[in-house]
Design a protein around this motif. Sequence first.
Motif, PDB file in Angstrom:
ATOM      1  N   SER A   1       0.845  -1.203   0.000  1.00 53.55           N
ATOM      2  CA  SER A   1       0.000   0.000   0.000  1.00 53.55           C
ATOM      3  C   SER A   1       0.877   1.248   0.000  1.00 53.55           C
ATOM      4  N   GLY A   2       0.306   2.357  -0.428  1.00 53.61           N
ATOM      5  CA  GLY A   2       0.956   3.671  -0.331  1.00 53.61           C
ATOM      6  C   GLY A   2       2.282   3.735  -1.063  1.00 53.61           C
ATOM      7  N   ASP A   3       3.220   4.497  -0.481  1.00 51.09           N
ATOM      8  CA  ASP A   3       4.560   4.579  -1.060  1.00 51.09           C
ATOM      9  C   ASP A   3       5.590   4.393   0.045  1.00 51.09           C
ATOM     10  N   LEU A   4       6.808   4.048  -0.368  1.00 49.31           N
ATOM     11  CA  LEU A   4       7.829   3.644   0.607  1.00 49.31           C
ATOM     12  C   LEU A   4       9.044   4.571   0.607  1.00 49.31           C
ATOM     13  N   GLY A   5       9.730   4.598   1.726  1.00 48.62           N
ATOM     14  CA  GLY A   5      10.991   5.335   1.818  1.00 48.62           C
ATOM     15  C   GLY A   5      10.855   6.781   2.262  1.00 48.62           C
ATOM     16  N   ALA A   6       9.621   7.280   2.308  1.00 50.96           N
ATOM     17  CA  ALA A   6       9.415   8.706   2.598  1.00 50.96           C
ATOM     18  C   ALA A   6       9.782   9.067   4.038  1.00 50.96           C
ATOM     19  N   ALA A   7       9.445   8.184   4.982  1.00 52.19           N
ATOM     20  CA  ALA A   7       9.725   8.483   6.395  1.00 52.19           C
ATOM     21  C   ALA A   7      11.233   8.585   6.621  1.00 52.19           C
ATOM     22  N   TYR A   8      11.972   7.731   5.932  1.00 51.63           N
ATOM     23  CA  TYR A   8      13.430   7.769   6.063  1.00 51.63           C
ATOM     24  C   TYR A   8      13.997   9.042   5.429  1.00 51.63           C
ATOM     25  N   ALA A   9      13.450   9.426   4.279  1.00 49.13           N
ATOM     26  CA  ALA A   9      13.884  10.669   3.632  1.00 49.13           C
ATOM     27  C   ALA A   9      13.615  11.853   4.571  1.00 49.13           C
ATOM     28  N   GLY A  10      12.449  11.842   5.213  1.00 53.64           N
ATOM     29  CA  GLY A  10      12.101  12.911   6.163  1.00 53.64           C
ATOM     30  C   GLY A  10      13.073  12.951   7.329  1.00 53.64           C
ATOM     31  N   LEU A  11      13.430  11.775   7.819  1.00 55.04           N
ATOM     32  CA  LEU A  11      14.378  11.692   8.936  1.00 55.04           C
ATOM     33  C   LEU A  11      15.730  12.302   8.545  1.00 55.04           C
ATOM     34  N   LEU A  12      16.183  12.017   7.337  1.00 54.63           N
ATOM     35  CA  LEU A  12      17.480  12.544   6.900  1.00 54.63           C
ATOM     36  C   LEU A  12      17.460  14.065   6.796  1.00 54.63           C
ATOM     37  N   ILE A  13      16.323  14.618   6.362  1.00 56.83           N
ATOM     38  CA  ILE A  13      16.203  16.082   6.294  1.00 56.83           C
ATOM     39  C   ILE A  13      16.267  16.663   7.714  1.00 56.83           C
ATOM     40  N   LEU A  14      15.545  16.045   8.647  1.00 58.80           N
ATOM     41  CA  LEU A  14      15.555  16.532  10.033  1.00 58.80           C
ATOM     42  C   LEU A  14      16.950  16.427  10.642  1.00 58.80           C
ATOM     43  N   GLU A  15      17.635  15.346  10.369  1.00 64.16           N
ATOM     44  CA  GLU A  15      18.995  15.164  10.882  1.00 64.16           C
ATOM     45  C   GLU A  15      19.947  16.201  10.271  1.00 64.16           C
ATOM     46  N   ARG A  16      19.758  16.490   9.001  1.00 60.61           N
ATOM     47  CA  ARG A  16      20.617  17.475   8.343  1.00 60.61           C
ATOM     48  C   ARG A  16      20.416  18.857   8.972  1.00 60.61           C
ATOM     49  N   GLU A  17      19.141  19.222   9.199  1.00 59.75           N
ATOM     50  CA  GLU A  17      18.869  20.539   9.784  1.00 59.75           C
ATOM     51  C   GLU A  17      19.400  20.607  11.216  1.00 59.75           C
ATOM     52  N   LYS A  18      19.314  19.497  11.935  1.00 58.94           N
ATOM     53  CA  LYS A  18      19.838  19.467  13.306  1.00 58.94           C
ATOM     54  C   LYS A  18      21.354  19.690  13.300  1.00 58.94           C
ATOM     55  N   ALA A  19      22.035  19.041  12.386  1.00 55.65           N
ATOM     56  CA  ALA A  19      23.495  19.174  12.302  1.00 55.65           C
ATOM     57  C   ALA A  19      23.871  20.622  11.981  1.00 55.65           C
ATOM     58  N   GLU A  20      23.118  21.236  11.074  1.00 62.24           N
ATOM     59  CA  GLU A  20      23.437  22.624  10.702  1.00 62.24           C
ATOM     60  C   GLU A  20      23.145  23.576  11.848  1.00 62.24           C
ATOM     61  N   PHE A  21      22.039  23.281  12.561  1.00 63.03           N
ATOM     62  CA  PHE A  21      21.675  24.127  13.707  1.00 63.03           C
ATOM     63  C   PHE A  21      22.710  24.001  14.824  1.00 63.03           C
ATOM     64  N   THR A  22      23.218  22.786  15.035  1.00 61.24           N
ATOM     65  CA  THR A  22      24.234  22.564  16.062  1.00 61.24           C
ATOM     66  C   THR A  22      25.500  23.354  15.726  1.00 61.24           C
ATOM     67  N   ALA A  23      25.830  23.392  14.441  1.00 57.26           N
ATOM     68  CA  ALA A  23      27.021  24.121  14.009  1.00 57.26           C
ATOM     69  C   ALA A  23      26.803  25.629  14.094  1.00 57.26           C
ATOM     70  N   ASN A  24      25.582  26.065  13.809  1.00 61.81           N
ATOM     71  CA  ASN A  24      25.292  27.494  13.804  1.00 61.81           C
ATOM     72  C   ASN A  24      23.891  27.756  14.374  1.00 61.81           C
ATOM     73  N   PRO A  25      23.814  28.006  15.702  1.00 62.32           N
ATOM     74  CA  PRO A  25      22.516  28.116  16.369  1.00 62.32           C
ATOM     75  C   PRO A  25      21.659  29.291  15.885  1.00 62.32           C
ATOM     76  N   ASN A  26      22.241  30.223  15.148  1.00 65.58           N
ATOM     77  CA  ASN A  26      21.435  31.330  14.635  1.00 65.58           C
ATOM     78  C   ASN A  26      20.684  30.969  13.352  1.00 65.58           C
ATOM     79  N   MET A  27      21.022  29.829  12.845  1.00 65.20           N
ATOM     80  CA  MET A  27      20.427  29.416  11.576  1.00 65.20           C
ATOM     81  C   MET A  27      18.956  29.026  11.751  1.00 65.20           C
ATOM     82  N   GLN A  28      18.149  29.348  10.777  1.00 64.90           N
ATOM     83  CA  GLN A  28      16.742  28.939  10.779  1.00 64.90           C
ATOM     84  C   GLN A  28      16.616  27.642   9.972  1.00 64.90           C
ATOM     85  N   PRO A  29      15.869  26.665  10.486  1.00 60.99           N
ATOM     86  CA  PRO A  29      15.750  25.423   9.709  1.00 60.99           C
ATOM     87  C   PRO A  29      15.065  25.659   8.362  1.00 60.99           C
ATOM     88  N   ASP A  30      15.580  24.991   7.347  1.00 64.10           N
ATOM     89  CA  ASP A  30      15.020  25.122   6.012  1.00 64.10           C
ATOM     90  C   ASP A  30      14.283  23.833   5.664  1.00 64.10           C
TER      91      ASP A  30
END
Length: 347
Positions: free
Chosen positions: A173-202
């Motif tokens: 049913s439905g489509d696959l892999g999307a939740a993992y793709a979402g997780l990677l985006i969240l992890e990427r934004e977290k890493a950027e925020f950790t490096a630069n806390p003034n950054m706004q998540p994109d």
Amino acid sequence: MAEENKNKRTEISELGEFGLIDRLTGDIKTHQASTVKGVGDDAAVIDGGSGYILVTKDLLLENIHFDLTYYPLKHLGYKAITVNLSDIYAMNGTPRQVIVGIGLSNRFPLEAVEELYRGMKLACDKYKVDLVGGDTTSSRQGLMLSVTAIGDVEKEKVVYRGTAEEKELVCVSGDLGAAYAGLLILEREKAEFTANPNMQPDLEGFDYILQRQLKPEARPDIIKMLDELKIMPTAMIDISDGLASEIKHICKQSNLGCTVYEDKIPIDEQTYDTARSFNMDPTMYALNGGEDYELLFTIKQDDYEKIKSINDVSVIGYMTEKNAGINLITKSGPVVEIKAQGWDHMK
Ligand code: ADP
Ligand code: MG
């Protein structure tokens, strides 16, 4: 105990999650005539007289299953319920009640726990299940959530993982892999925020995959449609650990092999684009990403015309004899063996 065994120490990582479960539960003998199916499926099956009772449990641990830096508590509560209901639907059943255990460190004020419960209540309202109990304890570190879901199914309608037959069609049913793709985006934004806390998540342009990660839904609509079309799945499992891992469960327990066509695996455009932007193969997200909470099931070939009428179901392959193995016919032609990496937390 023999002397040489006394000092033996086996790392759990050598066994992996499923190896560990097999090792711990392989010799369990049941005492109750009402225990129809114990360990080994999405839910245990208990004879309730006129029908079967279904029981399943999932554990969610902070920093193993979720990261509160980007996981809103309300969403976490919602997810804790829906992922459990998914296992009841995977038995072709209807969830009725949930029981919730929480372990809380003193980091969490009342308001935070109320927010968590708002999410759980929202999911209970949406899926029409009742939160009927639980347990509360303090924890030294972090947040722990343990949800048990209880449901039922008519005896002749229960669907197991191990009952597929050769030549049957494999559907998802439905489509696959999307939740993992979402997780990677969240992890990427977290890493950027950790490096630069003034950054706004994109997070713009990623709404679908973020929602698939942060607010997963179970698929009662698929169960209902199959019932209405009088299609009885021959085997079924929900996709929590990725298509590869789940297809292996169906094959292993049904004592069969399987052939899947890569170009038939349903992948959303946002998932596809995200994988490509990370220089990764979108098919790997579908096979090994996990947390999609879609249904993977087999049907008789005769039901093909009927299944075609369901928009949100894809036929991705067919069951074969065991010795043929579990194979993917790739888009470019070569046949490769499907190996499960999945979300094996023990490894
Ligand atoms: P799912 O992904 O559908 O939730 P799991 O892979 O977590 O299923 O579990 C597979 C089977 O092993 C289920 O029947 C589950 O009840 C059982 N199981 C998992 N952990 C344990 C455990 N610690 N003790 C006994 N049974 C377990
Ligand atoms: Mg499951």
